[in-house]
Design an enzyme around this catalytic site. Structure first.
Site, PDB file in Angstrom:
ATOM      1  N   HIS A  19      50.852  85.583  15.369  1.00  0.00           N
ATOM      2  CA  HIS A  19      51.409  86.331  14.418  1.00  0.00           C
ATOM      3  C   HIS A  19      51.217  85.545  12.970  1.00  0.00           C
ATOM      4  O   HIS A  19      50.775  86.002  12.027  1.00  0.00           O
ATOM      5  CB  HIS A  19      52.611  86.939  14.500  1.00  0.00           C
ATOM      6  CG  HIS A  19      52.508  88.257  15.636  1.00  0.00           C
ATOM      7  ND1 HIS A  19      53.661  88.409  16.205  1.00  0.00           N
ATOM      8  CD2 HIS A  19      51.583  88.617  16.286  1.00  0.00           C
ATOM      9  CE1 HIS A  19      53.282  89.523  17.292  1.00  0.00           C
ATOM     10  NE2 HIS A  19      52.135  89.570  17.162  1.00  0.00           N
ATOM     11  N   HIS A  42      43.595  95.072  21.299  1.00  0.00           N
ATOM     12  CA  HIS A  42      44.624  95.036  22.387  1.00  0.00           C
ATOM     13  C   HIS A  42      45.952  95.036  21.630  1.00  0.00           C
ATOM     14  O   HIS A  42      46.526  94.271  21.235  1.00  0.00           O
ATOM     15  CB  HIS A  42      44.635  94.010  23.448  1.00  0.00           C
ATOM     16  CG  HIS A  42      43.495  93.921  24.257  1.00  0.00           C
ATOM     17  ND1 HIS A  42      42.156  93.690  23.698  1.00  0.00           N
ATOM     18  CD2 HIS A  42      43.318  94.413  25.584  1.00  0.00           C
ATOM     19  CE1 HIS A  42      41.211  93.759  24.751  1.00  0.00           C
ATOM     20  NE2 HIS A  42      41.943  94.151  25.707  1.00  0.00           N
ATOM     21  N   SER A  99      51.830  93.064  16.428  1.00  0.00           N
ATOM     22  CA  SER A  99      50.485  92.781  15.502  1.00  0.00           C
ATOM     23  C   SER A  99      50.274  93.655  14.553  1.00  0.00           C
ATOM     24  O   SER A  99      49.885  93.518  13.412  1.00  0.00           O
ATOM     25  CB  SER A  99      49.264  92.258  16.286  1.00  0.00           C
ATOM     26  OG  SER A  99      48.928  92.961  17.228  1.00  0.00           O
ATOM     27  N   GLU A 117      44.646 100.855  21.824  1.00  0.00           N
ATOM     28  CA  GLU A 117      45.600 100.674  23.150  1.00  0.00           C
ATOM     29  C   GLU A 117      45.166 101.501  24.179  1.00  0.00           C
ATOM     30  O   GLU A 117      45.137 102.770  23.911  1.00  0.00           O
ATOM     31  CB  GLU A 117      47.106 100.667  22.648  1.00  0.00           C
ATOM     32  CG  GLU A 117      47.968 100.637  23.481  1.00  0.00           C
ATOM     33  CD  GLU A 117      48.095  99.095  24.409  1.00  0.00           C
ATOM     34  OE1 GLU A 117      47.980  98.379  23.905  1.00  0.00           O
ATOM     35  OE2 GLU A 117      48.021  99.429  25.794  1.00  0.00           O
ATOM     36  N   ASP A 141      39.692 101.790  25.590  1.00  0.00           N
ATOM     37  CA  ASP A 141      39.413 100.484  25.898  1.00  0.00           C
ATOM     38  C   ASP A 141      39.219  99.768  24.772  1.00  0.00           C
ATOM     39  O   ASP A 141      38.249  99.961  23.913  1.00  0.00           O
ATOM     40  CB  ASP A 141      38.398 100.198  27.027  1.00  0.00           C
ATOM     41  CG  ASP A 141      37.881  98.756  27.505  1.00  0.00           C
ATOM     42  OD1 ASP A 141      38.774  98.414  28.041  1.00  0.00           O
ATOM     43  OD2 ASP A 141      36.886  98.506  26.691  1.00  0.00           O
ATOM     44  N   GLY A 142      39.766  98.409  24.497  1.00  0.00           N
ATOM     45  CA  GLY A 142      39.573  97.717  23.338  1.00  0.00           C
ATOM     46  C   GLY A 142      38.189  97.041  23.095  1.00  0.00           C
ATOM     47  O   GLY A 142      37.570  96.922  21.924  1.00  0.00           O
ATOM     48  N   ASP A 162      43.452  90.226  21.841  1.00  0.00           N
ATOM     49  CA  ASP A 162      44.713  89.873  22.300  1.00  0.00           C
ATOM     50  C   ASP A 162      44.844  90.316  23.577  1.00  0.00           C
ATOM     51  O   ASP A 162      45.923  91.142  23.895  1.00  0.00           O
ATOM     52  CB  ASP A 162      45.675  90.046  21.325  1.00  0.00           C
ATOM     53  CG  ASP A 162      46.925  89.566  21.850  1.00  0.00           C
ATOM     54  OD1 ASP A 162      46.943  88.578  22.763  1.00  0.00           O
ATOM     55  OD2 ASP A 162      48.144  90.269  21.320  1.00  0.00           O
TER      56      ASP A 162
HETATM   57  N1  SAM Z   1      48.377  92.556  20.109  1.00  0.00           N
HETATM   58  C1  SAM Z   1      49.801  92.810  20.404  1.00  0.00           C
HETATM   59  C2  SAM Z   1      50.791  92.019  19.520  1.00  0.00           C
HETATM   60  O1  SAM Z   1      50.422  90.926  19.243  1.00  0.00           O
HETATM   61  O2  SAM Z   1      51.960  92.662  19.337  1.00  0.00           O
HETATM   62  C3  SAM Z   1      50.335  92.553  21.916  1.00  0.00           C
HETATM   63  C4  SAM Z   1      49.069  93.062  22.883  1.00  0.00           C
HETATM   64  S1  SAM Z   1      49.636  92.735  24.562  1.00  0.00           S
HETATM   65  C5  SAM Z   1      49.331  90.810  24.831  1.00  0.00           C
HETATM   66  C6  SAM Z   1      48.073  93.441  25.516  1.00  0.00           C
HETATM   67  C7  SAM Z   1      48.160  94.892  25.388  1.00  0.00           C
HETATM   68  O3  SAM Z   1      46.798  95.155  25.768  1.00  0.00           O
HETATM   69  C8  SAM Z   1      49.022  95.553  26.191  1.00  0.00           C
HETATM   70  O4  SAM Z   1      49.532  96.449  25.507  1.00  0.00           O
HETATM   71  C9  SAM Z   1      47.900  96.362  27.336  1.00  0.00           C
HETATM   72  O5  SAM Z   1      48.478  97.633  27.609  1.00  0.00           O
HETATM   73  C10 SAM Z   1      46.735  96.574  26.344  1.00  0.00           C
HETATM   74  N2  SAM Z   1      45.881  96.654  27.088  1.00  0.00           N
HETATM   75  C11 SAM Z   1      45.340  96.149  28.272  1.00  0.00           C
HETATM   76  N3  SAM Z   1      44.140  96.355  28.733  1.00  0.00           N
HETATM   77  C12 SAM Z   1      43.670  96.951  27.870  1.00  0.00           C
HETATM   78  C13 SAM Z   1      42.244  97.484  27.458  1.00  0.00           C
HETATM   79  N4  SAM Z   1      41.080  97.559  28.237  1.00  0.00           N
HETATM   80  N5  SAM Z   1      41.940  98.062  26.100  1.00  0.00           N
HETATM   81  C14 SAM Z   1      42.714  98.166  25.271  1.00  0.00           C
HETATM   82  N6  SAM Z   1      44.325  97.896  25.434  1.00  0.00           N
HETATM   83  C15 SAM Z   1      44.580  97.070  26.764  1.00  0.00           C
END
Ligand code: SAM
Length: 295
Positions: A19, A42, A99, A117, A141-142, A162
């Site tokens: 962050h 993500h 984030s 997400e 999907d991200g 992320d």
């Molecule tokens: N970026 C956030 C922050 O800094 O506050 C934290 C994100 S966390 C490390 C990873 C997130 O990715 C989780 O919430 C998970 O559910 C999500 N996730 C997992 N696979 C994903 C995908 N293929 N596409 C989007 N999100 C996904």
């Protein structure tokens, strides 16, 4: 498989590094009044209840302390002050902003911010926490969102990648997505978070020390990314402690491709504040390193 829950890790040393780095990049983007595009592939839940995390995982307490400590970090660094300003009101309520809320706190009217997400509950939380904001949220999907929304117009901006890295294939997915992103959007700033994992771990069942199968995957990913990051790549690593079989993740890193001008200079005092305030041993593994010089 979507079993990862960031609430168990919110506000830990890795979040603090990520962050702060994010805010340092946003500061650079805001040097000009021109609008920028931002995508968090993500995004997570948006905001986290720390008391809930502590109750579920006693080992997490120290990690949360890291966030609290960072909120008290002394010094005149502008990015650290912005961070303190944003997180302190949440920490006071036993919460930590993710984030999306951190990026949103800094956004100007002219900027366009997207968050992706996939996890249904995380997305529901994200919708709740971002209600009434100008953020565009995507239950998708991200990596797919990244492909769909780039190159953006106007084409200045950044992406934050992320992933949870639950599965080994996510490292390869990052590499492939970044490779095609650079080809279609060479000006884009790409920031990727990754874990630093100890080479060995204790097997939960046998209590024996064994190799950690994911241990070198971040390092391999970095090396592969450097092959196609021709426009410059900076690596920032913060090792909160020495690697050991007693800790899985001993630190984390942020790699920034196509970094803004003098970005490494912005990150040096931030990393030095982290090592003096949060690091729990005397290791000297942390660094801000130019991996590929900017042309
Ligand atoms: N970026 C956030 C922050 O800094 O506050 C934290 C994100 S966390 C490390 C990873 C997130 O990715 C989780 O919430 C998970 O559910 C999500 N996730 C997992 N696979 C994903 C995908 N293929 N596409 C989007 N999100 C996904």
């Amino acid at each position: 498989m979507l079993s990862y829950q960031h609430s168990y890790h919110a506000g830990n040393h890795a979040d603090v590094l990520k962050h702060l780095c994010l805010l340092a990049l946003i500061e650079k983007l805001q040097i000009k009044a021109k609008p920028y595009f931002y995508l968090d592939t993500h995004a997570g839940n948006g905001c986290y209840t720390l008391t809930h995390a502590i109750a579920h995982n006693s080992q997490h307490v120290d990690e949360v302390v890291a966030a609290k400590l960072s909120a008290k970090m002394a010094g005149g660094n502008a990015v650290i002050q912005q961070y303190q300003h944003i997180v302190s009101s949440y920490l006071d309520k036993g919460m930590y902003p993710g984030s999306p809320l951190i990026a949103e706190a800094q956004a100007r009217e002219q900027d366009t911010l997207h968050m992706s997400e996939l996890h249904p509950q995380a997305f529901e939380d994200l919708s709740h926490w971002t209600k009434g904001t100008s953020l565009h949220i995507h239950k998708r999907d991200g990596f797919e969102t990244l492909n769909a929304l780039t190159p953006p117009k106007p084409n200045r901006g950044m992406v934050l990648i992320d992933p949870a890295y639950e599965q080994a294939q996510e490292y390869k997915q990052v590499e492939e997505s970044v490779k095609s992103l650079i080809q279609k959007w060479p000006q884009g700033i790409i920031a990727i978070w990754y874990p630093l994992l100890s080479p060995t771990r204790i097997n939960r069942n046998t209590k024996e020390i064994e190799d950690n199968p994911k241990a070198s995957l971040s390092e391999k990913m970095l090396s592969n990314l450097s092959e196609f990051a021709e426009q410059g790549m900076i690596d920032i690593q913060f090792a909160v402690q020495k690697p050991s079989e007693l800790v899985g993740m001993y630190g984390s890193g942020m790699v920034v491709i196509n970094p803004p001008w003098q970005f490494e200079e912005s990150m040096k005092p931030i990393l030095s504040a982290l090592t003096s305030q949060i690091q729990i041993d005397d290791n000297s593994l942390s660094h801000v390193q130019i991996v590929v010089p900017s042309p």
